[in-house]
Write a protein that holds these residues in place. Structure first.
Motif, PDB file in Angstrom:
ATOM      1  N   GLY A 122      -8.157 -38.529  35.702  1.00  0.00           N
ATOM      2  CA  GLY A 122      -8.162 -39.949  36.024  1.00  0.00           C
ATOM      3  C   GLY A 122      -7.265 -40.714  35.076  1.00  0.00           C
ATOM      4  N   TYR A 123      -7.236 -42.017  35.231  1.00  0.00           N
ATOM      5  CA  TYR A 123      -6.433 -42.866  34.350  1.00  0.00           C
ATOM      6  C   TYR A 123      -7.223 -44.101  33.971  1.00  0.00           C
ATOM      7  CZ  TYR A 123      -5.449 -45.308  38.756  1.00  0.00           C
ATOM      8  OH  TYR A 123      -5.574 -45.979  39.950  1.00  0.00           O
ATOM      9  N   ILE A 124      -6.997 -44.557  32.734  1.00  0.00           N
ATOM     10  CA  ILE A 124      -7.679 -45.730  32.197  1.00  0.00           C
ATOM     11  C   ILE A 124      -6.736 -46.426  31.215  1.00  0.00           C
ATOM     12  CG2 ILE A 124     -10.022 -44.801  32.457  1.00  0.00           C
ATOM     13  CD1 ILE A 124      -9.950 -44.023  29.487  1.00  0.00           C
ATOM     14  N   TRP A 125      -7.107 -47.627  30.780  1.00  0.00           N
ATOM     15  CA  TRP A 125      -6.364 -48.281  29.709  1.00  0.00           C
ATOM     16  C   TRP A 125      -6.591 -47.472  28.439  1.00  0.00           C
ATOM     17  CZ3 TRP A 125      -2.919 -51.489  31.363  1.00  0.00           C
ATOM     18  CH2 TRP A 125      -3.171 -52.336  32.446  1.00  0.00           C
ATOM     19  N   ALA A 126      -5.581 -47.350  27.603  1.00  0.00           N
ATOM     20  CA  ALA A 126      -5.674 -46.566  26.373  1.00  0.00           C
ATOM     21  C   ALA A 126      -6.801 -47.060  25.462  1.00  0.00           C
ATOM     22  CB  ALA A 126      -4.340 -46.598  25.629  1.00  0.00           C
ATOM     23  N   LYS A 127      -7.047 -48.331  25.450  1.00  0.00           N
ATOM     24  CA  LYS A 127      -8.085 -48.893  24.580  1.00  0.00           C
ATOM     25  C   LYS A 127      -9.490 -48.454  24.993  1.00  0.00           C
ATOM     26  CE  LYS A 127      -8.746 -53.241  27.042  1.00  0.00           C
ATOM     27  NZ  LYS A 127     -10.027 -52.826  27.595  1.00  0.00           N
ATOM     28  N   ASP A 128      -9.646 -47.933  26.208  1.00  0.00           N
ATOM     29  CA  ASP A 128     -10.960 -47.536  26.713  1.00  0.00           C
ATOM     30  C   ASP A 128     -11.289 -46.057  26.484  1.00  0.00           C
ATOM     31  OD1 ASP A 128     -11.386 -50.124  27.617  1.00  0.00           O
ATOM     32  OD2 ASP A 128     -10.576 -49.709  29.613  1.00  0.00           O
ATOM     33  N   VAL A 129     -10.378 -45.308  25.876  1.00  0.00           N
ATOM     34  CA  VAL A 129     -10.596 -43.876  25.655  1.00  0.00           C
ATOM     35  C   VAL A 129     -11.820 -43.660  24.763  1.00  0.00           C
ATOM     36  CG1 VAL A 129      -9.646 -41.779  24.603  1.00  0.00           C
ATOM     37  CG2 VAL A 129      -8.183 -43.250  25.983  1.00  0.00           C
ATOM     38  N   THR A 130     -12.636 -42.673  25.136  1.00  0.00           N
ATOM     39  CA  THR A 130     -13.805 -42.289  24.349  1.00  0.00           C
ATOM     40  C   THR A 130     -13.669 -40.822  23.950  1.00  0.00           C
ATOM     41  OG1 THR A 130     -15.139 -41.467  26.190  1.00  0.00           O
ATOM     42  CG2 THR A 130     -15.216 -43.850  25.758  1.00  0.00           C
ATOM     43  N   ASP A 131     -14.597 -40.358  23.137  1.00  0.00           N
ATOM     44  CA  ASP A 131     -14.584 -38.954  22.744  1.00  0.00           C
ATOM     45  C   ASP A 131     -15.126 -38.041  23.842  1.00  0.00           C
ATOM     46  OD1 ASP A 131     -17.230 -39.684  22.583  1.00  0.00           O
ATOM     47  OD2 ASP A 131     -17.522 -38.994  20.528  1.00  0.00           O
ATOM     48  N   GLN A 132     -15.482 -38.587  24.989  1.00  0.00           N
ATOM     49  CA  GLN A 132     -15.984 -37.812  26.126  1.00  0.00           C
ATOM     50  C   GLN A 132     -14.856 -37.239  26.986  1.00  0.00           C
ATOM     51  OE1 GLN A 132     -18.250 -40.934  27.993  1.00  0.00           O
ATOM     52  NE2 GLN A 132     -20.140 -40.237  27.041  1.00  0.00           N
ATOM     53  N   VAL A 133     -13.616 -37.680  26.734  1.00  0.00           N
ATOM     54  CA  VAL A 133     -12.475 -37.262  27.556  1.00  0.00           C
ATOM     55  C   VAL A 133     -11.292 -36.884  26.676  1.00  0.00           C
ATOM     56  CG1 VAL A 133     -13.162 -38.651  29.564  1.00  0.00           C
ATOM     57  CG2 VAL A 133     -11.668 -39.646  27.817  1.00  0.00           C
ATOM     58  N   LYS A 134     -10.298 -36.267  27.291  1.00  0.00           N
ATOM     59  CA  LYS A 134      -9.082 -35.830  26.580  1.00  0.00           C
ATOM     60  C   LYS A 134      -7.864 -36.470  27.238  1.00  0.00           C
ATOM     61  CE  LYS A 134      -8.186 -31.566  27.411  1.00  0.00           C
ATOM     62  NZ  LYS A 134      -8.106 -30.113  27.412  1.00  0.00           N
ATOM     63  N   VAL A 135      -6.968 -37.033  26.444  1.00  0.00           N
ATOM     64  CA  VAL A 135      -5.742 -37.659  26.943  1.00  0.00           C
ATOM     65  C   VAL A 135      -4.685 -36.566  27.143  1.00  0.00           C
ATOM     66  CG1 VAL A 135      -3.868 -39.271  26.422  1.00  0.00           C
ATOM     67  CG2 VAL A 135      -6.234 -39.867  25.842  1.00  0.00           C
ATOM     68  N   VAL A 136      -4.103 -36.521  28.360  1.00  0.00           N
ATOM     69  CA  VAL A 136      -3.073 -35.501  28.657  1.00  0.00           C
ATOM     70  C   VAL A 136      -1.727 -36.115  29.011  1.00  0.00           C
ATOM     71  CG1 VAL A 136      -4.720 -33.715  29.330  1.00  0.00           C
ATOM     72  CG2 VAL A 136      -3.869 -35.304  31.061  1.00  0.00           C
ATOM     73  N   PHE A 137      -1.656 -37.432  29.113  1.00  0.00           N
ATOM     74  CA  PHE A 137      -0.396 -38.104  29.415  1.00  0.00           C
ATOM     75  C   PHE A 137      -0.553 -39.589  29.104  1.00  0.00           C
ATOM     76  CE2 PHE A 137       2.983 -39.980  32.022  1.00  0.00           C
ATOM     77  CZ  PHE A 137       4.022 -39.107  31.783  1.00  0.00           C
ATOM     78  N   THR A 138       0.511 -40.227  28.639  1.00  0.00           N
ATOM     79  CA  THR A 138       0.497 -41.656  28.355  1.00  0.00           C
ATOM     80  C   THR A 138       1.644 -42.337  29.091  1.00  0.00           C
ATOM     81  OG1 THR A 138      -0.426 -41.259  26.158  1.00  0.00           O
ATOM     82  CG2 THR A 138       0.605 -43.393  26.515  1.00  0.00           C
ATOM     83  N   LEU A 139       1.299 -43.438  29.745  1.00  0.00           N
ATOM     84  CA  LEU A 139       2.296 -44.277  30.428  1.00  0.00           C
ATOM     85  C   LEU A 139       2.416 -45.574  29.653  1.00  0.00           C
ATOM     86  CD1 LEU A 139       1.103 -43.765  34.089  1.00  0.00           C
ATOM     87  CD2 LEU A 139       3.377 -43.211  33.254  1.00  0.00           C
ATOM     88  N   ASP A 140       3.539 -45.761  28.979  1.00  0.00           N
ATOM     89  CA  ASP A 140       3.781 -47.013  28.290  1.00  0.00           C
ATOM     90  C   ASP A 140       4.532 -47.942  29.219  1.00  0.00           C
ATOM     91  OD1 ASP A 140       2.606 -46.291  25.793  1.00  0.00           O
ATOM     92  OD2 ASP A 140       4.358 -45.046  25.403  1.00  0.00           O
ATOM     93  N   LYS A 141       4.573 -49.201  28.858  1.00  0.00           N
ATOM     94  CA  LYS A 141       5.301 -50.173  29.688  1.00  0.00           C
ATOM     95  C   LYS A 141       6.773 -49.871  29.682  1.00  0.00           C
ATOM     96  CE  LYS A 141       5.962 -54.977  30.520  1.00  0.00           C
ATOM     97  NZ  LYS A 141       6.805 -55.462  31.163  1.00  0.00           N
TER      98      LYS A 141
END
Length: 141
Positions: A122-141
């Motif tokens: 899924g996708y969320i705002w970076a500020k909403d990341v928790t330790d329950q998930v893992k970030v695999v890609f970042t989309l910057d402006k």
């Protein structure tokens, strides 16, 4: 009148701030995938792929159409507007050639769904990341 103008300016600043925030793509912390390419994300979210690059099944999760996050995500990911994405999905829906992502009402629901299902992405705002998930890609402006 001043109060109305102040509210409009406050709302405009909020929209501008959101537009400049990073969006992250997340998976379950137990998913072995460490990174997903932009091409793979496009194919997953446009219904052309149903698996991660390693061959394991993927379950893309989208956010409801009312949330501005959705518009920002698709514009940054594909360079196309949400109306163009929706038109494409309408065509493929009737062809039966592809599937569309599961929709969730908000970022909290996406985090919960991803944290429960090792196949979810899924996708969320970076500020909403928790330790329950893992970030695999970042989309910057």
């Amino acid at each position: 009148m001043k109060a109305l103008l102040f509210c409009i300016l406050l709302l405009a600043n909020s929209v501008i701030a959101k537009a400049s925030e990073s969006i992250v793509v997340i998976t379950n912390i137990n998913n072995p995938v460490l990174h997903v390419s932009q091409r793979t994300l496009i194919d997953l979210y446009m219904g052309k792929l149903q698996a991660f690059d390693n061959g394991s099944p993927a379950l893309p999760i989208d956010i409801s159409s009312e949330d501005p996050l959705k518009q920002h995500f698709y514009e940054r990911l594909t360079g196309r507007s949400l109306s163009q994405i929706n038109a494409y999905r309408s065509r493929i829906k009737f062809s039966g050639k592809a599937s569309t992502p599961v929709a969730m009402p908000n970022s909290d629901a996406i985090i919960k769904a991803v944290s429960r299902d090792p196949l979810a992405i899924g996708y969320i705002w970076a500020k909403d990341v928790t330790d329950q998930v893992k970030v695999v890609f970042t989309l910057d402006k």
